[in-house]
Design a protein around this motif. Structure first.
Motif, PDB file in Angstrom:
ATOM      1  N   LEU A 142       0.745  -1.203   0.181  1.00  0.00           N
ATOM      2  CA  LEU A 142       0.051   0.132   0.111  1.00  0.00           C
ATOM      3  C   LEU A 142       1.044   1.318  -0.102  1.00  0.00           C
ATOM      4  O   LEU A 142       0.617   2.332  -0.831  1.00  0.00           O
ATOM      5  CB  LEU A 142      -0.695   0.056   1.072  1.00  0.00           C
ATOM      6  N   ARG A 143       1.671   1.364   0.786  1.00  0.00           N
ATOM      7  CA  ARG A 143       2.775   2.361   0.863  1.00  0.00           C
ATOM      8  C   ARG A 143       3.567   2.492  -0.260  1.00  0.00           C
ATOM      9  O   ARG A 143       3.629   3.804  -0.812  1.00  0.00           O
ATOM     10  CB  ARG A 143       3.900   2.178   1.937  1.00  0.00           C
ATOM     11  N   LYS A 144       3.916   1.542  -1.074  1.00  0.00           N
ATOM     12  CA  LYS A 144       4.594   1.646  -2.490  1.00  0.00           C
ATOM     13  C   LYS A 144       3.744   2.250  -3.550  1.00  0.00           C
ATOM     14  O   LYS A 144       4.177   3.139  -4.333  1.00  0.00           O
ATOM     15  CB  LYS A 144       5.093   0.336  -2.819  1.00  0.00           C
ATOM     16  N   GLU A 145       2.446   1.752  -3.525  1.00  0.00           N
ATOM     17  CA  GLU A 145       1.584   2.426  -4.585  1.00  0.00           C
ATOM     18  C   GLU A 145       1.364   3.869  -4.361  1.00  0.00           C
ATOM     19  O   GLU A 145       1.279   4.573  -5.249  1.00  0.00           O
ATOM     20  CB  GLU A 145       0.148   1.737  -4.409  1.00  0.00           C
ATOM     21  N   ILE A 146       1.298   4.189  -2.953  1.00  0.00           N
ATOM     22  CA  ILE A 146       0.863   5.521  -2.640  1.00  0.00           C
ATOM     23  C   ILE A 146       2.276   6.358  -3.247  1.00  0.00           C
ATOM     24  O   ILE A 146       2.301   7.597  -3.821  1.00  0.00           O
ATOM     25  CB  ILE A 146       0.794   5.804  -1.274  1.00  0.00           C
ATOM     26  N   GLU A 147       3.598   5.872  -2.923  1.00  0.00           N
ATOM     27  CA  GLU A 147       4.570   6.450  -3.587  1.00  0.00           C
ATOM     28  C   GLU A 147       4.815   6.707  -5.058  1.00  0.00           C
ATOM     29  O   GLU A 147       5.146   7.758  -5.756  1.00  0.00           O
ATOM     30  CB  GLU A 147       5.889   5.742  -3.042  1.00  0.00           C
ATOM     31  N   GLN A 148       4.229   5.492  -5.667  1.00  0.00           N
ATOM     32  CA  GLN A 148       4.435   5.661  -7.086  1.00  0.00           C
ATOM     33  C   GLN A 148       3.182   6.546  -7.821  1.00  0.00           C
ATOM     34  O   GLN A 148       3.543   7.387  -8.909  1.00  0.00           O
ATOM     35  CB  GLN A 148       3.639   4.079  -7.696  1.00  0.00           C
ATOM     36  N   TYR A 149       2.084   6.763  -7.099  1.00  0.00           N
ATOM     37  CA  TYR A 149       0.956   7.799  -7.444  1.00  0.00           C
ATOM     38  C   TYR A 149       1.538   9.177  -7.022  1.00  0.00           C
ATOM     39  O   TYR A 149       1.292  10.048  -8.095  1.00  0.00           O
ATOM     40  CB  TYR A 149      -0.129   7.242  -6.624  1.00  0.00           C
ATOM     41  N   GLN A 150       2.307   9.205  -5.988  1.00  0.00           N
ATOM     42  CA  GLN A 150       2.652  10.761  -5.840  1.00  0.00           C
ATOM     43  C   GLN A 150       3.719  11.388  -6.777  1.00  0.00           C
ATOM     44  O   GLN A 150       3.750  12.153  -7.270  1.00  0.00           O
ATOM     45  CB  GLN A 150       3.425  10.773  -4.285  1.00  0.00           C
ATOM     46  N   LYS A 151       4.516  10.224  -7.183  1.00  0.00           N
ATOM     47  CA  LYS A 151       5.889  10.432  -8.114  1.00  0.00           C
ATOM     48  C   LYS A 151       5.048  10.840  -9.378  1.00  0.00           C
ATOM     49  O   LYS A 151       5.533  11.674 -10.117  1.00  0.00           O
ATOM     50  CB  LYS A 151       6.585   9.384  -8.373  1.00  0.00           C
ATOM     51  N   ALA A 152       3.969  10.011  -9.873  1.00  0.00           N
ATOM     52  CA  ALA A 152       3.426  10.704 -11.147  1.00  0.00           C
ATOM     53  C   ALA A 152       2.541  11.811 -11.014  1.00  0.00           C
ATOM     54  O   ALA A 152       2.687  12.521 -12.014  1.00  0.00           O
ATOM     55  CB  ALA A 152       2.281   9.261 -11.435  1.00  0.00           C
ATOM     56  N   GLN A 153       2.008  12.197 -10.025  1.00  0.00           N
ATOM     57  CA  GLN A 153       1.492  13.396  -9.871  1.00  0.00           C
ATOM     58  C   GLN A 153       2.510  14.518  -9.743  1.00  0.00           C
ATOM     59  O   GLN A 153       2.365  15.800 -10.144  1.00  0.00           O
ATOM     60  CB  GLN A 153       0.497  13.712  -8.653  1.00  0.00           C
ATOM     61  N   SER A 154       3.455  14.403  -9.101  1.00  0.00           N
ATOM     62  CA  SER A 154       4.590  15.396  -9.090  1.00  0.00           C
ATOM     63  C   SER A 154       5.269  15.697 -10.451  1.00  0.00           C
ATOM     64  O   SER A 154       5.455  17.009 -10.699  1.00  0.00           O
ATOM     65  CB  SER A 154       5.836  14.929  -8.015  1.00  0.00           C
TER      66      SER A 154
END
Length: 309
Positions: A142-154
């Motif tokens: 779950l934490r890894k997918e949040i990180e991936q989504y944050q990177k895409a949005q950034s």
């Protein structure tokens, strides 16, 4: 995956650790004593049910994360591309609204999966070694997918900011670099009145203004979402450590109940033995007293008969 967070069968508020169905200690007291004496009663059955519930929720979370990844790489990437490539005010507005919808869907799913993980940690037995590894893996996923989504949005946010700057320069061709920088920052903060559309190419300037405003709106929403996602990430990261004492307390309480029942039975048996021994000694004392009285009477009678002679 869009139905995550709206499911009735597996959504919020379904688990109650103190309900009659899920609490292994909700049975009548007499039945609990029988279960403990039998050695495989309500406690073991409750633990088995909790383990199954925990593993099912882990599976649901991981399924949801796979769906989120597909959505991030598919619908989200497409919505971002459409806003970056839109060229008219109407296209800009439609693309941004579609992007908002996709982002909200993803954010709602993250919140739903976070709440599922909370339910897991509130379930008695979640700290058991038989499920702890799966719970830890699910939390990391779950934490890894949040990180991936944050990177895409950034990354997307940076590209939007570059477009805002280019649109501002188009609308204000005579502005100095300092004026452009200040104007872009004002637009990004939502100060639309600072965006001046001057010059001979008024229509082109207005189109540039509309494009910049739509993108600045998308940027501000991303910033807001990123703050919430950071809090959500922190909650997930700390959830295991924060909830573990409560889980251990529940498990310890369960063990204490079993031990207390066992000790109570031993104390009852000891009391019964003590009562039997007490009654036995009462009879012994009574017999001794009767014997003493008989001896005294016998001696008295013998002395009396001797005196008569």
């Amino acid at each position: 995956m869009s139905n995550y967070g709206n499911q009735q069968g597996g959504g919020y508020g379904q688990y109650d650790p103190y309900s009659q169905q899920s609490n292994p200690y909700s049975a009548p007291q007499a039945q609990r004593y029988q279960d403990v004496e039998a050695g495989n009663g309500g406690y073991e059955m409750g633990q088995a049910n909790n383990t199954t519930s925990i593993l099912n929720k882990c599976t649901e979370i991981n399924d949801g994360l796979r769906d989120l990844k597909a959505k991030r790489e598919g619908r989200l990437a497409q919505a971002q591309h459409e806003l970056l490539d839109s060229s008219t005010g109407k296209e800009d507005q439609a693309a941004r609204q579609n992007l908002d919808y996709v982002e909200d869907d993803i954010n709602n799913t993250f919140r739903y999966l976070r709440d599922l993980l909370k339910k897991i940690k509130q379930t008695p037995g979640s700290g058991d070694a038989r499920v702890q590894t799966q719970v830890d893996v699910t939390s990391r996923n779950l934490r890894k997918e949040i990180e991936q989504y944050q990177k895409a949005q950034s990354d997307f946010q940076k590209r939007l900011q570059e477009q805002v700057r280019r649109r501002y320069e188009i609308a204000n061709p005579d502005a100095t670099p300092e004026q452009v920088e200040q104007g872009v920052q004002n637009v990004l903060m939502g100060q639309e009145q600072s965006f001046q559309s001057t010059g001979l190419r008024t229509r082109q300037a207005n189109d540039a203004k509309q494009a910049a405003l739509e993108r600045s709106t998308a940027i501000r929403k991303i910033e807001k979402d990123m703050i919430e996602l950071s809090r959500l990430y922190q909650e997930v990261a700390e959830l295991v450590q924060q909830q573990e004492p409560a889980v251990e307390q529940i498990n310890q309480g369960a063990q204490d109940v079993v031990e207390n029942v066992d000790n109570a039975n031993k104390q009852i048996d000891s009391a019964i033995v003590s009562a039997r021994n007490a009654r036995r000694w009462k009879w012994y004392i009574l017999i001794v007293v009767i014997l003493i009285i008989a001896i005294v009477i016998g001696v008295a009678v013998g002395v009396t008969e001797a005196n008569k002679k």
